[in-house]
Motif scaffolding. Structure first.
Motif, PDB file in Angstrom:
ATOM      1  N   THR A 159      -8.782  55.862  18.734  1.00 27.52           N
ATOM      2  CA  THR A 159      -7.748  55.109  19.444  1.00 27.52           C
ATOM      3  C   THR A 159      -7.276  53.951  18.577  1.00 27.52           C
ATOM      4  N   GLU A 160      -6.006  53.904  18.305  1.00 29.52           N
ATOM      5  CA  GLU A 160      -5.439  52.895  17.410  1.00 29.52           C
ATOM      6  C   GLU A 160      -5.535  51.497  18.030  1.00 29.52           C
ATOM      7  N   HIS A 161      -5.978  50.523  17.235  1.00 28.67           N
ATOM      8  CA  HIS A 161      -6.087  49.105  17.608  1.00 28.67           C
ATOM      9  C   HIS A 161      -7.104  48.851  18.719  1.00 28.67           C
ATOM     10  N   LEU A 162      -7.907  49.840  19.091  1.00 28.84           N
ATOM     11  CA  LEU A 162      -8.851  49.648  20.190  1.00 28.84           C
ATOM     12  C   LEU A 162      -9.908  48.603  19.846  1.00 28.84           C
ATOM     13  N   ARG A 163     -10.448  48.678  18.657  1.00 29.34           N
ATOM     14  CA  ARG A 163     -11.518  47.743  18.300  1.00 29.34           C
ATOM     15  C   ARG A 163     -11.011  46.296  18.288  1.00 29.34           C
ATOM     16  N   ASP A 164      -9.784  46.114  17.848  1.00 28.52           N
ATOM     17  CA  ASP A 164      -9.214  44.766  17.850  1.00 28.52           C
ATOM     18  C   ASP A 164      -9.072  44.252  19.273  1.00 28.52           C
ATOM     19  N   LEU A 165      -8.616  45.104  20.171  1.00 32.24           N
ATOM     20  CA  LEU A 165      -8.480  44.714  21.575  1.00 32.24           C
ATOM     21  C   LEU A 165      -9.842  44.401  22.187  1.00 32.24           C
ATOM     22  N   GLN A 166     -10.847  45.208  21.839  1.00 32.51           N
ATOM     23  CA  GLN A 166     -12.189  44.971  22.377  1.00 32.51           C
ATOM     24  C   GLN A 166     -12.769  43.646  21.878  1.00 32.51           C
ATOM     25  N   ASP A 167     -12.558  43.339  20.610  1.00 26.03           N
ATOM     26  CA  ASP A 167     -13.050  42.068  20.062  1.00 26.03           C
ATOM     27  C   ASP A 167     -12.441  40.892  20.802  1.00 26.03           C
TER      28      ASP A 167
END
Length: 346
Positions: free
Chosen positions: A273-281
């Motif tokens: 999923t694109e940009h998911l990790r950034d959103l989670q952080d």
């Protein structure tokens, strides 16, 4: 005309001389009233309960004092940082709030009174309290320094009350600021959680769409007996699904089956999923964001509160001067009135 003017002038001068002589003849009476006035003034000045005054001056916090309020607040997070004025305005609002005065009146002032004094009506007590504790706004428009003044008969109590009032206003303002920061962080965390959920849903739908396209390509490849990609020069992007996936079947049934099985066996779409990790952080940052009360301040106290060592009331010198002047005027008035009554009786 000149003769009449001279006569009037002589008459006025004669009346003034009579006035002075009358006072001089009864100077003992005037002196007596003067002494009486001075004695009454001295009695009040030395017998009246002394009133002591304690003051505290407050001013805006420094940028460093409010820095933890702005932790994580930046343009990227869509949260506007707080300014010194924003924080200090909340403090001064509490400092002048009627709710704080009523709280201080009920919890501090009234319990300090004697049982006899507490029997008075609440309005009378509150009126007296309004004279005891005052919040003085800045005297100039360019100044932002407030002062809190307490006047009472106990100098130690005056000092303690000033400090307690200033600190309580700071506590209330700080709690409101921390609550505001906490609510904004929670709202931001919920928004990010919604974005994460949306991104995951989008990724899941994309996987289902990929399985549907690959299944269709598999049927085509099996129908024409194409197990492996043909040994012809074809653009890899076209084979992978270019041109709306029309030539995906050319990858061969064997590769298509393997990819479909891999997609169906996938337990989570998060890594894809694109940009998911950034959103989670960002989500975990705002969810766990806390502001420690000890790390922030909403005001600065300008100097320490001094213990008053001399009363501001009564002003003994001024009272004595006014007593002497009042006695002197009363004595002169008495002499003149008695002389006027004597003239009329004749």
């Amino acid at each position: 005309m000149r003769v009449d003017s001279k006569i009037n002038s002589n008459s006025e001068y004669f009346d003034f001389q009579k006035f002075v002589r009358a006072i001089f003849r009864q100077k003992l009476v005037v002196i007596g009233f003067t002494i009486l006035g001075a004695a009454l003034a001295a009695s009040y000045a030395f017998l009246a309960t002394p009133v002591y005054e304690a003051k505290a001056f407050v001013m805006p916090p420094s940028q460093n004092d409010i820095s933890n309020f702005n932790y994580g607040r930046m343009k990227e997070s869509e949260l506007v940082p707080y300014t010194v004025k924003d924080v200090y305005d909340i403090y001064t609002r509490y400092l002048q709030a009627e709710s704080l005065r009523l709280e201080f009146f009920s919890k501090i002032y009234v319990p300090s009174l004697s049982a006899q004094e507490r029997e008075k009506s609440r309005n009378v007590l509150y009126s007296t309290f309004s004279q005891v504790l005052r919040v003085v706004p800045p005297l100039r428009e360019t100044s932002d320094r407030y002062s809190v003044v307490v006047q009472t008969s106990d100098p130690q109590k005056a000092k303690e009350w000033v400090g307690a009032y200033v600190a309580r206003a700071g506590e209330l303002a700080k709690n409101e600021m921390i609550k505001n920061v906490s609510i904004e962080s929670e709202v931001r965390a919920r928004n990010l959680e919604q974005q994460i959920s949306s991104a995951r849903g989008k990724s899941s739908k994309a996987r289902e769409d990929s399985i549907a396209r690959l299944s269709e390509a598999l049927r085509i490849a099996e129908s024409i007996g194409l197990e492996k990609p043909p040994s012809i020069t074809v653009s890899q992007s076209v084979i992978a699904g270019g041109e709306a996936g029309q030539l995906t079947y050319m990858r061969g049934s064997k590769a298509l089956k393997a990819e479909i099985e891999s997609l169906q066996a996938r337990k989570s779409d998060d890594p894809f999923t694109e940009h998911l990790r950034d959103l989670q952080d960002r989500y975990y940052f705002f969810k766990e964001l806390k502001t420690e009360p000890a790390s922030v301040s909403v005001y600065r106290q300008d100097g320490a509160v001094e213990l008053p060592d001399s009363p501001v009331k009564p002003n003994k010198v001024l009272i004595l001067i006014l007593g002497v002047i009042g006695g002197l005027i009363t004595g002169v008035a008495f002499v003149l009135l008695r002389g006027l009554l004597a003239v009329k009786s004749e």
